[in-house]
Design a protein around this motif. Structure first.
Motif, PDB file in Angstrom:
ATOM      1  N   ILE A 144       0.840  -1.203   0.000  1.00 57.00           N
ATOM      2  CA  ILE A 144       0.000   0.000   0.000  1.00 57.00           C
ATOM      3  C   ILE A 144       0.872   1.249   0.000  1.00 57.00           C
ATOM      4  CG2 ILE A 144      -1.638   1.338   1.393  1.00 57.00           C
ATOM      5  CD1 ILE A 144      -2.790  -1.448   2.286  1.00 57.00           C
ATOM      6  N   ARG A 200       2.547   1.834  -3.247  1.00 57.47           N
ATOM      7  CA  ARG A 200       1.608   2.389  -4.220  1.00 57.47           C
ATOM      8  C   ARG A 200       1.441   3.893  -4.016  1.00 57.47           C
ATOM      9  NH1 ARG A 200      -3.921   0.196  -6.301  1.00 57.47           N
ATOM     10  NH2 ARG A 200      -3.649   1.035  -8.385  1.00 57.47           N
ATOM     11  N   GLN A 241      -9.189  -0.221   2.467  1.00 56.56           N
ATOM     12  CA  GLN A 241      -9.787   0.201   1.198  1.00 56.56           C
ATOM     13  C   GLN A 241      -8.703   0.351   0.130  1.00 56.56           C
ATOM     14  OE1 GLN A 241     -12.091   3.764   1.793  1.00 56.56           O
ATOM     15  NE2 GLN A 241     -13.354   2.832   3.374  1.00 56.56           N
ATOM     16  N   PRO A 242      -9.091   0.238  -1.152  1.00 55.69           N
ATOM     17  CA  PRO A 242      -8.106   0.432  -2.228  1.00 55.69           C
ATOM     18  C   PRO A 242      -7.485   1.834  -2.156  1.00 55.69           C
ATOM     19  CG  PRO A 242     -10.152  -0.474  -3.096  1.00 55.69           C
ATOM     20  CD  PRO A 242     -10.417  -0.097  -1.665  1.00 55.69           C
ATOM     21  N   VAL A 243      -6.240   1.930  -2.548  1.00 59.68           N
ATOM     22  CA  VAL A 243      -5.543   3.223  -2.570  1.00 59.68           C
ATOM     23  C   VAL A 243      -6.193   4.107  -3.637  1.00 59.68           C
ATOM     24  CG1 VAL A 243      -3.343   4.380  -3.006  1.00 59.68           C
ATOM     25  CG2 VAL A 243      -3.378   2.181  -1.799  1.00 59.68           C
TER      26      VAL A 243
END
Length: 130
Positions: A23, A26, A99-101
């Motif tokens: 994460i 990213r 949660q998605p980045v």
């Protein structure tokens, strides 16, 4: 006692739990892509991106979230709707690790902050000429 004497952003990310590393990598790549001329350093013991001498953006990983700093009033106002689902306090935007980045949002915030820093630099330069 957790390590805090990081020499590089790689060192910082490597110190994080395994599931968080991807994460943070990213987030790092998103900022670097958005502000490619920014210098990557450790400041205040966390990853920092600077243009000239001005800090553009910082990030840090925590147990339940990762954060971007600073969430200036202008940033919060400009991205008000998109930031609504996230916790914002005292100059900090907190994104849940679960949660998605939000890559596009973080990229746009990084570019916005770079523009803020550039504007501040212009004002300082103009003041010195007077």
């Amino acid at each position: 006692m957790p390590k805090t004497d990081f020499k590089s952003v790689d060192d910082y990310i490597d110190s994080q739990p395994g599931d968080v590393r991807g994460i943070l990598e990213r987030v790092r790549n998103t900022i670097r892509k958005a502000v490619p001329r920014a210098e990557e350093v450790i400041s205040y013991k966390i990853p920092t991106y600077k243009l000239n001498s001005g800090p553009v953006l910082y990030f840090a990983g925590w147990k339940q979230h990762y954060s971007l700093y600073p969430a200036s009033q202008r940033v919060v106002a400009a991205f008000k709707d998109e930031l609504a689902p996230f916790e914002i306090s005292k100059g900090t935007i907190r994104f849940p690790l679960s949660q998605p980045v939000p890559v596009k949002l973080i990229g746009r915030i990084a570019k916005f902050r770079a523009k803020e820093v550039a504007e501040r630099e212009k004002v300082k330069a103009a003041a010195k000429k007077r």
